[in-house]
Design an enzyme around this catalytic site. Structure first.
Site, short mmCIF file in Angstrom:
data_model
loop_
_atom_site.label_atom_id
_atom_site.label_comp_id
_atom_site.label_asym_id
_atom_site.label_seq_id
_atom_site.Cartn_x
_atom_site.Cartn_y
_atom_site.Cartn_z
N SER A 1 0.90 -1.25 -0.04
CA SER A 1 -0.04 0.04 -0.04
C SER A 1 0.83 1.26 0.03
O SER A 1 2.06 1.13 0.40
CB SER A 1 -0.79 0.15 1.24
OG SER A 1 -1.37 1.39 1.50
N TYR B 1 -2.07 5.38 -4.49
CA TYR B 1 -3.05 6.64 -4.24
C TYR B 1 -2.88 7.63 -4.87
O TYR B 1 -1.77 8.07 -5.34
CB TYR B 1 -3.25 6.92 -2.71
CG TYR B 1 -3.89 6.05 -1.96
CD1 TYR B 1 -5.28 5.77 -2.25
CD2 TYR B 1 -3.55 5.15 -0.78
CE1 TYR B 1 -6.10 5.11 -1.73
CE2 TYR B 1 -4.48 4.22 -0.21
CZ TYR B 1 -5.59 4.07 -0.67
OH TYR B 1 -6.55 3.36 0.19
N THR C 1 -5.48 2.79 -6.99
CA THR C 1 -7.21 3.10 -6.24
C THR C 1 -7.71 4.09 -6.74
O THR C 1 -7.21 5.21 -6.65
CB THR C 1 -6.70 2.89 -4.74
OG1 THR C 1 -5.94 1.60 -4.42
CG2 THR C 1 -8.09 2.76 -4.01
N LYS D 1 -8.44 -0.34 -9.17
CA LYS D 1 -8.93 -1.04 -8.26
C LYS D 1 -9.86 -0.08 -7.52
O LYS D 1 -9.85 1.24 -7.36
CB LYS D 1 -7.97 -1.19 -7.02
CG LYS D 1 -8.21 -1.54 -5.59
CD LYS D 1 -7.41 -1.97 -4.52
CE LYS D 1 -7.88 -2.32 -3.40
NZ LYS D 1 -8.37 -1.23 -2.46
C1 GLV Z 1 -6.89 3.00 3.35
O1 GLV Z 1 -7.12 2.28 2.46
C2 GLV Z 1 -8.12 2.62 4.20
O2 GLV Z 1 -9.14 2.12 3.95
O3 GLV Z 1 -7.92 2.87 5.75
#
Ligand code: GLV
Length: 387
Positions: A107, A130, A156, A252
């Site tokens: 992530s 992100y 995402t 995603k």
């Molecule tokens: C981040 O992706 C979250 O869902 O906290």
């Protein structure tokens, strides 16, 4: 040592061992948690068709996701703050995944940085991205992923702003945790976790601190997302990211067939049908219920994957039978990580693998790539009940 036979067992141990703040972070959905709940319960609306007296010898769960060989079509999903569930959590999860032969997705909101995970693993992993306003940060992020030899980028698209999770606000979620009477009292009861954390330097958002500009409190997920994330993200901007990253691209966060078509037009290699584990739009359709309409819209033109709600090999099997070429587990491996570190992630993978293999065989199949809708009993109105 307790006998661990299912993902629920790992969750029970995880709940005892991880600080409340991080357990709550993983185990929550947004607002009323309707979507969070339905992500798992909707899998139970679909039944598997048992077959008998079919040769079950020589079973294989091997497959491919975006052209890469996988021991089973189950990748580790990107999960923020993994390194707070257990010291050096991202490195441990990535190592378990590479030994098992499934992809690991790091992530952007990780504690261990891209470079750190690359240095401590030997196979390429995937980077979840992100979309921040800071163009410089974005370009550098893709460059860093390239330098670290990441073999896919997962963008995402469902988090332009953060869905509210009540417990995160009440707990004052941050990385590292802020020392309040409540948090210290709770952490003092988590001895193994605390010793691990004292023994590592990795306690901050490793991809952000020192990389992203204009964030007032980089330890707070809510401050960071509110200040740095790009609320104005649109498909043109995603096209720009496509140009910044020339490797395999996965999009995603798709729940609607129209968005699946947009992702196809952008030139993605795969999409992930996902509602972010029920953490974003509360009231959105569960992923498994959204899957059939998306398959009908784009299934033969792009690889379709699914996350959100998978806790067992039976769930994986149902998603594959509906046409998904790959699936992801998030919470299911975090339970293992928080319970037992790297060994716990391996355990979660082993449990899901066994459940997948045995369930597939009892449905009369020996090759996971050949499974189709015929093994399912789907209620007539499972995905078509909406006006
Ligand atoms: C981040 O992706 C979250 O869902 O906290």
């Amino acid at each position: 040592m307790p006998v661990i036979t299912c993902v629920e067992d790992l969750k029970r141990i995880y709940k005892r061992r991880a600080p409340r703040m991080f357990y709550d972070y993983a185990e929550s959905g947004s607002w009323t948690e309707q979507t969070f709940r339905e992500n798992t319960t909707d899998f139970q609306d679909i039944h598997l068709r048992q077959r008998v007296a079919i040769d079950m010898a020589g079973r294989s769960t091997k497959s491919r996701m975006i052209g890469q060989d996988v021991a089973m079509p189950v990748a580790l999903a990107p999960v923020g703050l993994t390194g707070m569930q257990c010291a050096d959590g991202e490195i441990k999860a990535a190592r378990a995944a590479e030994k098992f032969g499934v992809p690991y997705t790091l992530s952007t909101m990780s504690i261990c940085s891209i470079e750190d995970v690359a240095e401590h693993t030997s196979k390429p992993f995937w980077l979840q991205v992100y979309t921040l306003k800071d163009d410089d940060f974005m370009k550098r992020l893709f460059d860093r992923a390239k330098a670290a030899k990441c073999s896919a980028a997962v963008i995402t698209v469902d988090l332009q702003m953060l869905g509210q999770r009540h417990k995160d606000l009440k707990n004052g979620l941050s990385a590292p945790p802020k020392l309040t009477v409540k948090s210290v009292a709770n952490m003092m009861t988590k001895v193994q976790w605390g010793l691990g954390m004292l023994g590592t330097k990795r306690r901050f958002f490793g991809n952000i601190v020192g990389h992203a500009k204009g964030v007032a409190d980089p330890s707070s997920l809510s401050t960071w997302t509110a200040e740095a994330f790009d609320e104005s993200l649109d498909w043109d901007r995603i096209r720009e990211f496509r140009k910044m990253w020339d490797g395999p691209l996965i999009i995603k966060g798709i729940i609607d067939p129209r968005d699946a078509l947009e992702a196809l037009n952008v030139g993605a290699d795969a999409i992930i049908v996902s509602n972010h584990g029920g953490r974003q739009l509360d009231g959105a359709l569960s992923s498994i219920r959204a899957l059939p309409a998306i398959m009908d819209a784009v299934g033969d033109k792009i690889e379709v994957h699914l996350d959100s709600g998978i806790r067992s090999g039976q769930d994986v099997l149902k998603a594959l039978a509906l046409g998904a070429k790959g699936t992801y587990i998030g919470r299911a491996y975090v339970y293992g990580l928080g319970a037992m570190g790297e060994a716990g992630v391996t355990k979660a993978l082993e449990i899901i693998h066994k459940e997948l293999e045995v369930s597939m065989a009892l449905c009369g199949h020996t090759d996971v790539t050949k499974v189709d809708r015929d093994i399912l009993m789907i209620p007539r109105d499972f995905s078509d009940r909406w006006q």
